[in-house]
Design a protein around this motif. Structure first.
Motif, PDB file in Angstrom:
ATOM      1  N   LYS A 114      40.762  42.116  36.222  1.00 16.19           N
ATOM      2  CA  LYS A 114      40.215  41.103  37.139  1.00 16.19           C
ATOM      3  C   LYS A 114      40.768  41.364  38.546  1.00 16.19           C
ATOM      4  O   LYS A 114      41.804  42.008  38.689  1.00 16.19           O
ATOM      5  N   GLY A 115      40.140  40.761  39.551  1.00 16.01           N
ATOM      6  CA  GLY A 115      40.605  40.915  40.926  1.00 16.01           C
ATOM      7  C   GLY A 115      42.008  40.358  41.128  1.00 16.01           C
ATOM      8  O   GLY A 115      42.827  40.942  41.839  1.00 16.01           O
ATOM      9  N   ARG A 116      42.302  39.237  40.501  1.00 15.87           N
ATOM     10  CA  ARG A 116      43.622  38.580  40.655  1.00 15.87           C
ATOM     11  C   ARG A 116      44.745  39.491  40.178  1.00 15.87           C
ATOM     12  O   ARG A 116      45.858  39.438  40.685  1.00 15.87           O
ATOM     13  N   THR A 136      40.777  28.244  48.957  1.00 15.91           N
ATOM     14  CA  THR A 136      40.703  29.504  48.215  1.00 15.91           C
ATOM     15  C   THR A 136      40.497  29.213  46.740  1.00 15.91           C
ATOM     16  O   THR A 136      40.192  28.084  46.342  1.00 15.91           O
ATOM     17  N   CYS A 137      40.654  30.248  45.939  1.00 13.82           N
ATOM     18  CA  CYS A 137      40.527  30.104  44.491  1.00 13.82           C
ATOM     19  C   CYS A 137      41.957  30.010  43.936  1.00 13.82           C
ATOM     20  O   CYS A 137      42.850  30.726  44.402  1.00 13.82           O
ATOM     21  N   VAL A 160      43.457  31.165  41.543  1.00 12.03           N
ATOM     22  CA  VAL A 160      44.111  32.357  41.007  1.00 12.03           C
ATOM     23  C   VAL A 160      44.876  33.121  42.092  1.00 12.03           C
ATOM     24  O   VAL A 160      45.727  33.952  41.766  1.00 12.03           O
ATOM     25  N   VAL A 161      44.592  32.816  43.367  1.00  8.51           N
ATOM     26  CA  VAL A 161      45.313  33.492  44.459  1.00  8.51           C
ATOM     27  C   VAL A 161      46.755  32.957  44.537  1.00  8.51           C
ATOM     28  O   VAL A 161      47.712  33.738  44.405  1.00  8.51           O
ATOM     29  N   GLN A 191      41.616  36.290  54.037  1.00  5.68           N
ATOM     30  CA  GLN A 191      40.490  36.149  53.105  1.00  5.68           C
ATOM     31  C   GLN A 191      39.169  36.516  53.782  1.00  5.68           C
ATOM     32  O   GLN A 191      39.023  36.388  54.988  1.00  5.68           O
ATOM     33  N   ASP A 211      41.916  39.831  51.162  1.00  8.45           N
ATOM     34  CA  ASP A 211      41.247  39.346  49.949  1.00  8.45           C
ATOM     35  C   ASP A 211      39.749  39.570  50.154  1.00  8.45           C
ATOM     36  O   ASP A 211      39.060  38.754  50.758  1.00  8.45           O
ATOM     37  N   THR A 253      37.493  39.760  47.862  1.00  9.16           N
ATOM     38  CA  THR A 253      36.770  39.466  46.615  1.00  9.16           C
ATOM     39  C   THR A 253      35.313  39.081  46.889  1.00  9.16           C
ATOM     40  O   THR A 253      34.470  39.248  46.032  1.00  9.16           O
ATOM     41  N   HIS A 254      35.030  38.558  48.093  1.00  6.12           N
ATOM     42  CA  HIS A 254      33.648  38.220  48.434  1.00  6.12           C
ATOM     43  C   HIS A 254      33.034  39.286  49.336  1.00  6.12           C
ATOM     44  O   HIS A 254      31.894  39.140  49.748  1.00  6.12           O
ATOM     45  N   SER A 292      36.799  41.828  43.865  1.00  2.00           N
ATOM     46  CA  SER A 292      36.452  41.316  42.540  1.00  2.00           C
ATOM     47  C   SER A 292      35.039  41.767  42.195  1.00  2.00           C
ATOM     48  O   SER A 292      34.163  41.808  43.064  1.00  2.00           O
ATOM     49  N   LYS A 349      29.725  38.247  42.316  1.00  2.00           N
ATOM     50  CA  LYS A 349      30.399  38.916  43.417  1.00  2.00           C
ATOM     51  C   LYS A 349      29.452  39.988  44.000  1.00  2.00           C
ATOM     52  O   LYS A 349      28.365  40.204  43.464  1.00  2.00           O
ATOM     53  N   GLY A 395      36.157  41.868  36.642  1.00  2.00           N
ATOM     54  CA  GLY A 395      36.712  43.161  37.032  1.00  2.00           C
ATOM     55  C   GLY A 395      37.383  43.089  38.388  1.00  2.00           C
ATOM     56  O   GLY A 395      37.084  42.207  39.197  1.00  2.00           O
ATOM     57  N   PHE A 423      33.795  26.496  47.507  1.00  2.00           N
ATOM     58  CA  PHE A 423      34.934  26.155  46.694  1.00  2.00           C
ATOM     59  C   PHE A 423      34.871  24.659  46.485  1.00  2.00           C
ATOM     60  O   PHE A 423      34.940  23.937  47.469  1.00  2.00           O
TER      61      PHE A 423
HETATM   62  C1  LIG Z   1      38.802  34.051  47.306  1.00  2.00           C
HETATM   63  C2  LIG Z   1      39.028  34.604  45.936  1.00  2.00           C
HETATM   64  N1  LIG Z   1      40.103  35.378  45.717  1.00  2.00           N
HETATM   65  C3  LIG Z   1      40.353  35.915  44.502  1.00  2.00           C
HETATM   66  C4  LIG Z   1      39.503  35.700  43.436  1.00  2.00           C
HETATM   67  C5  LIG Z   1      39.812  36.310  42.097  1.00  2.00           C
HETATM   68  O1  LIG Z   1      38.903  37.249  41.629  1.00  2.00           O
HETATM   69  P1  LIG Z   1      38.817  37.527  40.069  1.00  2.00           P
HETATM   70  O2  LIG Z   1      38.054  36.418  39.437  1.00  2.00           O
HETATM   71  O3  LIG Z   1      38.138  38.846  39.930  1.00  2.00           O
HETATM   72  O4  LIG Z   1      40.214  37.564  39.547  1.00  2.00           O
HETATM   73  C6  LIG Z   1      38.367  34.892  43.610  1.00  2.00           C
HETATM   74  C7  LIG Z   1      37.458  34.650  42.491  1.00  2.00           C
HETATM   75  O5  LIG Z   1      36.364  34.219  42.592  1.00  2.00           O
HETATM   76  C8  LIG Z   1      38.127  34.331  44.891  1.00  2.00           C
HETATM   77  O6  LIG Z   1      37.049  33.540  45.112  1.00  2.00           O
END
Ligand SMILES: Cc1ncc(COP(=O)(O)O)c(C=O)c1O
Length: 380
Positions: A27-29, A53-54, A56-57, A99, A125, A127-128, A149, A154, A161, A324
């Protein structure tokens, strides 16, 4: 050539990167976590990130024992401003996360320049933002490291991934991803199955019910999800978090990248049509000046009452996104557990309360424009 190298080469080509600095994760995280690890960020170190943010960050920061330092965002770019980042730096600051919200860049030149002088690492970051640019250079080129991500929704998708890109040589030498475990057979099979369902069964009209069902199932760990239940209820690193990527993802990635250029073009065109329509209506929109560089993943709109507009969209068979849906998407309450006091970041709070988004790869942009015109009174 093996499938992993082929995928890495295709990514490198689009980023103008050396494939040595690139690595793949489940995953991206996990790519972010690996970057923080290679930057030797740990106990007591501070990492600056936007208060929008998300979840997971901040999780990746907390799993390292470090402290997330949130800063408010600007309405125009939905990213942390240079000034608020500078004001939040302390002697414990080790990294700044810039970001790429919905594809829009942070003020990267100034932030990266400032951080370099202070000996602070920068992480983009993206991811987008895969496929977009900033000052003509691919997103991810401006910082010591970047991560992407390829989760559902995405810029291009492998179901779930992650991709990391480390440009700083010292950090690159300390990367430890080769010691991460492979995802289990069960996870890989579930991912293949979900990719099949998405390709063959998901349609515009059943998008929202399907997404809600998927979120519920994954929250309760009944199906392979973007986030396991504990990642949105707890700040402890779940077991089996540090995972490499898999064959399923290499193959899905190579296939998805084939269509990326055409999708990026459509995203840019659609975003411009949406900007013009919203500007004509006198409503919140992304300034035209920001369009040249960015490949919009989602187009942000601000609405008075999100649930009202969401149900109107369902009635009109239009897909709207809800990123978000909180300042730490998708956690709805008790954000203080992640060290975030929502009252301290008024712009982020306002945006999280009122934002919805239009997927920019739509082939139905005219229908969205008509929808916005029809429900103009509901927009901010
Ligand atoms: C801003 C941001 N950072 C990080 C992530 C994490 O990506 P992933 O779901 O691949 O772990 C996301 C997930 O949507 C996100 O929106």
């Amino acid at each position: 050539m093996n499938a992993e190298q082929k995928y890495l080469d295709e990514i490198a080509l689009r980023l103008g990167a050396e494939s040595e600095g690139l690595f793949l994760t489940w995953k991206g995280r996990v790519a972010l976590y690996a970057i923080l690890e290679a930057m030797e960020i740990g106990e007591g170190d501070e990492v600056i990130l936007p208060a929008f943010t998300c979840v997971v960050v901040p999780n990746a920061i907390l799993y390292r024992g470090a402290i997330p330092i949130y800063v408010d965002i600007e309405k125009e770019t939905l990213n942390a401003s240079y000034e608020s980042i500078v004001a939040s730096v302390s002697e414990n600051t080790k990294a700044i996360i810039c970001q790429n919200t919905f594809g829009l860049s942070s003020d990267l030149d100034r932030i990266a320049d400032f951080a370099r002088k202070k000996g602070i690492y920068t992480i983009e970051d993206c991811t987008h933002g895969f496929g977009g640019t900033f000052h003509g250079e691919p997103n991810g080129s401006f910082c010591d490291a970047a991560f992407y991500s390829t989760q559902w929704n995405k810029p291009f998708s492998t179901g779930i991934g992650g991709i990391g890109w480390v440009r700083n040589d010292d950090v690159q030498k300390r990367l430890n991803v080769s010691s991460y475990a492979d995802p289990s057979w069960k996870s890989r099979t579930s991912l293949s199955l979900l990719l099949f369902v998405r390709k063959n069964m998901l349609r515009g009209w059943n998008y929202w019910p399907a997404v809600k069902l998927y979120r519920w199932l994954s929250k309760n760990n009944l199906v392979l999800g973007s986030s396991s239940g504990s990642e949105i209820s707890d700040v402890q690193k779940p077991n089996g978090y540090e995972l490499r990527s898999s064959q399923v993802q290499y193959k899905a990635g190579v296939k998805a990248l084939e269509g990326l250029e055409a999708v990026l073009k459509r995203r840019k065109q659609n975003a411009m049509l949406l900007t013009r329509a919203l500007a004509d209506l006198g409503k919140y929109h992304v300034s035209e000046e920001l369009h040249a560089d960015h490949a919009f993943l989602k187009y942000p709109i601000l609405v008075k009452d999100k649930s009202k507009i969401e149900s109107l969209a369902v009635q009109n068979r239009l897909e709207l996104g809800d990123w978000f849906n909180s300042q730490l998407h998708p956690v709805q309450s008790d954000l203080i557990r992640w060290g975030l006091n929502v009252e301290m970041y008024p712009i982020s709070k306002h945006i999280a309360t009122h934002i919805l988004n239009i997927p920019c790869d739509t082939v139905n942009v005219d229908r969205y424009v008509r929808f916005l015109e029809q429900f103009n009174e509901e927009l901010i």
